[in-house]
Structures are given as structure tokens and as C-alpha cells.
Design an enzyme around this catalytic site. Structure first.
Site: not given
Ligand code: ARG
Length: 563
Positions: A124, A127, A130
Site C-alpha cells: 500500500k 503516504h 504515515h
Molecule cells: N498498519 C496499521 C495502519 O496503517 C497501523 C498499525 C499500528 N500498530 C498496531 N499495533 N495496531 O492503520
């Protein structure tokens, strides 16, 4: 020196703890009033006396010494003046001694902090959304390290889900190896987007089958997945390098698939798991929250299930004292539920889980708007800011050496600082123009101040002037304001950790730079009236440079020597 504690230790008020007194001591808004003040209103009730009377009593018995020079009352306030020379001596010698470690401490010795940040999704876009998690997490990582903690930086990869079946299907239909190798994450993402738009029912069926194949260990499906993953990581790593971000673990969601069962068993055993419309859930109604879904009706796990397993894994593996999740506030409910479930399981460390939530970043620049669902890649924002930095620098200083290096530090710094300057929970609108304003509350302003200090020091050294052992003089008003700011840095770093708020360090940097510039403009350094004064001021400039560099480094921002 912690002046508040020093004063509190010499201000006995019956029935009130030293800590409370220290907390009541404030810095008056106008330095003419004094350097510190104790408002006595609070004590009136307890002592049955008028606040002004209490202030006067405390003043009469306060033991003045070489640290605190004067104590005077103004109504209900007791104002203190610290010994300026003492402050200068202590601060300058400490900064000189500790150098790049000024601001560090060992308050975290023997303690472990896990920080889950950036946590990108495989295949993905990386962006603008982040940006904050990446730079906030990266900064907290450095801050906790500086305070002596063992820090475990975790990139909780989004590497599990049916989307990978879709991606394989799309690749099989429309992709080819060379194109994907060449296009990397952009090509992968394009395939995925095309799938969401054009996939037939047949392809959807096929995607489910591919996902099942990944799950069951099929070699080809897994090889494709690993390839997509390595291309994504290679890509994000180039950005992490530019942002000076590192991780100790890339254990993502997939890593926890075989670690969920024991946790689900524990939930069952504790009678927390109930069935609801075929799904297995933990009921949280008593806490005003929707149910926490552990297993869907088809038996599949969820993001939340994997987070539950991850929390236990981290506790067992790292035995953390704190585990931070640097994730946008959109996930407030998710983390509230997660922490509550762990608490209900009777785990005492549930209280050590912290959701470090932050606000949204958007762009002022219309050319790269997120409207119409257009994705703004973080890389594009960084590159654009570096380009603009190059223009701004060329205009300011056409003869600049190392143009590329300086533009990179200034441009990347502006993006990072943009995300870190405000209280983290605020939504931010990023503007290139504002972020690159030399006269604003910006990183470039701080960097420019460093270059200015560096240039004076270089001139002095070239002129054979030694200032390292310069005699400490009684500072004038500008020098004193600057010294007070410098002296506060270790407290600022500790507060930034305590509040998970790197913005405190960013604000320190701007404030200190402003005070240095006032000093620089009002007081002559190289043209000082006497040699002693010149040497003293050079020492002060060097201390400022050290503190500002340390502050920017904790934020993840580089400092060019010349600008
Ligand atoms: N990959 C997830 C997102 O983009 C964030 C993960 C954050 N960390 C976790 N342990 N939930 O929304």
C-alpha cells in the site's frame, strides 16, 4: 540544576510536601519580577493566614546563598532571583563536559520501552498519513534512548489479509515481472487499485483462493507475497534513511497468526469470550464500548486479534515497562477496547499500554491535495520540500558549498519539524512556504541560528582565540535569558518523554534560537569590549550550538554547518 527543587527544599510549609511546593513554583511572565515565584494563595486556608503574610514569613526565614541571591515579596508572591554567575558557571561547564550527551540522563536505566510506530502496510502507499507516526515514533525512540531506557522500535507491518490474494490475482492477470521490478511499490499498488476497480466475480473467487494458498504455505503464492513485501520494504527503507528512522523489529500482523490461539484460549478460560451472531467476542457494554471481535463467524482473525496476540508477545519477549502505540486518533476506540480486554484478563501490565494518538496532517498546497481520493505519497512531499529548500537557499546564499547536503537537511528537517512542532493531537495543515520561512518558528530558523553560531566560533578559532576555559562573568540580561533556556534542556527532554510530546523539544529549540539571536544582535561577540567578555560570549555561543544540535538530533533533524 533543578531550581524549583532547590527552592522547595528551603521553603518549609507545614502540612505541604516539598514536591507540592516545587510544583507551585512558577516562572514569572516578566523576568523583571524575578526568576522564580511562589504564589502563596494556596496555603492560606491551611495556615489560616493571609497569603501576603505567608509570603512575608517565608521570605524572612529564607536562607540566601550563592545559588539564590534575593527573595522579595510582591503581595502574595514570593519572588526569587538566582545567582546569575552561578547559573552561568554551572550550565556552561556542564554543557562543555557532556557535549553531544547534554540532555541525556539515566532515569530510564533498567527499564524497557517498546514503541510501535510507522507500521506500514505491505503493497500500500506510504503516504502523508504515515508522516506523524513515523517521525513522532522515531523521535520518541531517540528521546527514550537518551534517557537511558532500553528501547525496542517495532514496525508492526500490515502484512496479513485478503488483499494479498487480490494482489496475486491482479498480478497474474495484468502484471509482469520486469514492470513490477522497475515500478516497485507504485506498480504493485497500481495493480491492487486496478483489482478493486475491475475485478470480475471470477477474479474475486480466485483471490480468495490465493489468500488460502498463502495461508496453507503454498510455495508459489508465498514467493509472490515475499517479493511484494521485499519491494515494499526496500522502498520504505529509502525513506526511513532520509528521515533517520530505524527499527529493531519488523514483526508484523502475519507474525502473530500462530500466536493467537493461546490468547484466545485464555479468554475462553476466563469466561470472557461469548458468541454473538456466530462471532466470538468480548462484551464491553459495561464500559460503554461495542464488543471486541476476536474471531469472525467464518473463524477468521481480525486486526484486533493480532494486536491482542502482539501485546502478549511483546510483554513476554521484552518485559516492557511501557508499550507505546503511535497511531492516529482514528484508532482511539480500537486501543481503548484492546487495553480494556487485557485488563479484564487480569493482566496488571494493561496499565503500561499507551496509545500515543496524534492528529491529521494535510497539505495546504493544492497541487497535491488528498481530495478526490488522490493519495499523497510521503516521498513526494519530502522531495518537493527539498527542492523548494534548494531554491530558498540559492536565493539566500548563492555561493553555498555542499548545496545538495544542505538542501536535504533543510528540506527533510522542515517536513519533520512541521509534524513535530505542534502538540501531537492537533490536526496540522502543512505549508511549504511557512515551513521554509527563515524567520518563522521553523527548523530552518533553528538551523540557520546554528550556522550563525558555528560561523562566529570558526572565526574565533581562525583568529587563534581560545575560549574553552574562558572565565565565567556575571551575565547581562540577554545572556542570562539565554543561559536559563540552555539550563532547562535536560528537564525539557524528560518532560518530552513523560508526555510523549517531542513538540516540547521543538519549542525549546525555537525559543532558545530566538534568545540566542537576541543576544547575538544586542551584544557584540567578536567586538566585545574586553577579551574576557569576548571569550565568555564565545563559550556561551558554543554551548548554544551544542544544545540546539542535541535538540534537533532528538527530533531527527540534521544540522548543516554552513547555510
Ligand atoms: N498498519 C496499521 C495502519 O496503517 C497501523 C498499525 C499500528 N500498530 C498496531 N499495533 N495496531 O492503520
Amino acid at each position: 540544576m533543578d531550581y524549583k527543587a532547590y527552592l522547595a527544599a528551603r521553603l518549609p510549609v507545614e502540612g505541604i510536601s516539598r514536591e507540592e511546593i516545587a510544583e507551585s513554583i512558577a516562572v514569572p511572565p516578566d523576568p523583571a519580577m524575578g526568576d522564580y515565584a511562589l504564589p502563596c494563595f494556596k496555603f492560606a486556608k491551611l495556615l489560616h493566614r493571609a497569603p501576603a503574610l505567608i509570603a512575608e514569613e517565608l521570605r524572612a526565614q529564607y536562607p540566601l546563598d550563592e545559588v539564590i541571591e534575593s527573595a522579595e515579596t510582591a503581595g502574595a508572591y514570593l519572588n526569587f532571583r538566582i545567582n546569575r554567575r552561578g547559573l552561568a558557571a554551572e550550565t556552561l561547564s556542564r554543557i562543555q563536559r557532556e557535549g553531544a550527551h547534554y540532555g541525556d540522563s539515566d532515569m530510564g536505566r533498567g527499564k524497557t520501552v517498546c514503541i510501535d510506530y510507522s507500521s506500514v502496510n505491505i503493497a500500500k502507499p506510504f503516504h502523508i498519513g504515515h508522516l506523524s507516526t513515523t517521525v513522532l515514533g522515531g523521535s520518541l525512540y531517540r528521546i527514550f534512548k537518551a534517557l537511558g531506557y532500553r528501547v525496542v522500535g517495532i514496525n508492526h507491518l500490515g502484512d496479513y489479509g485478503t488483499q494479498f490474494g487480490k494482489l496475486i490475482s491482479a498480478y497474474k492477470h495484468w502484471g509482469n515481472r520486469e514492470e513490477v521490478e522497475r515500478g516497485g511499490i507504485h506498480a504493485i499498488n497500481a495493480l491492487y487499485v486496478r483489482f478493486t476497480k475491475e475485478a470480475t466475480e471470477e477474479m474475486e473467487q480466485e483471490a480468495r483462493e490465493y489468500f488460502r494458498l498463502i495461508e496453507s504455505g503454498d510455495e508459489e503464492a508465498n514467493a509472490l507475497f515475499e517479493w511484494f513485501k521485499s519491494l515494499t520494504l526496500a522502498y520504505v527503507n529509502t525513506i526511513y534513511d532520509r528521515l533517520h528512522i530505524t527499527f529493531d523489529s519488523y514483526a508484523g500482523e502475519r507474525f502473530y497468526i500462530d500466536k493467537m490461539q493461546p490468547v484466545i484460549d485464555a479468554l475462553k478460560e476466563k469466561g470472557l469470550l461469548i458468541e454473538s451472531r456466530g462471532a466470538q467476542v468480548v462484551d464491553l457494554e459495561a464500559y460503554g464500548m461495542p464488543p471486541f471481535i476476536v474471531l469472525r463467524s467464518d473463524g477468521a482473525s481480525l486486526y484486533a486479534t493480532r494486536d491482542l496476540a502482539a501485546a502478549f508477545y511483546r510483554k513476554n519477549t521484552y518485559d516492557f515497562d511501557k508499550c507505546l502505540y503511535v497511531v492516529a486518533y482514528q484508532q482511539n476506540l480500537h486501543f481503548k477496547q484492546l487495553f480494556k480486554v487485557i485488563e479484564l484478563m487480569g493482566e496488571p501490565w494493561a496499565k503500561d499500554l499507551v496509545h500515543v494518538a496524534y492528529g491529521m496532517v494535510s497539505l495546504e498546497d493544492g497541487a497535491m491535495s488528498t481530495r478526490q481520493g488522490k493519495v499523497v505519497w510521503l516521498e513526494d512531499v519530502i522531495s518537493r520540500c527539498v527542492e523548494k529548500a534548494r531554491d530558498v537557499l540559492a536565493e539566500k546564499n548563492p555561493d553555498l558549498e555542499n548545496k545538495d547536503d544542505v538542501a536535504e537537511k533543510v528540506g527533510v528537517g522542515a517536513v519533520v519539524f512541521g509534524a513535530l512542532y505542534n502538540n501531537k493531537i492537533k490536526d496540522i495543515v502543512f505549508s511549504y512556504e511557512k515551513a521554509l520561512n527563515f524567520d518563522g518558528e521553523t527548523s530552518v530558523y533553528v538551523q540557520y541560528t546554528c550556522a550563525r553560531a558555528f560561523s562566529v566560533l570558526t572565526k574565533a578559532k581562525e583568529g587563534g582565540i581560545c575560549y574553552a576555559d574562558a572565565e565565567i562573568l556575571a551575565p547581562n540580561a540577554q545572556e542570562f535569558e539565554l543561559l536559563k533556556a540552555l539550563a532547562s534542556f535536560p528537564e525539557v527532554v524528560a518532560a518530552a518523554a513523560e508526555n510523549y510530546e517531542p513538540s516540547l523539544i521543538a519549542r525549546f529549540a525555537v525559543d532558545t534560537a530566538q534568545k540566542f539571536n537576541k543576544f547575538y544582535i544586542d551584544c557584540k561577540i567578536m567586538q566585545a569590549e574586553t577579551e574576557e567578555l569576548r571569550a565568555f560570549r564565545l563559550r556561551l555561543a558554543e554551548a548554544t550550538l551544542t544544545a540546539l544540535k542535541n535538540a534537533l538530533t532528538l527530533l531527527g533533524i540534521g544540522v548543516p554547518e554552513k547555510m
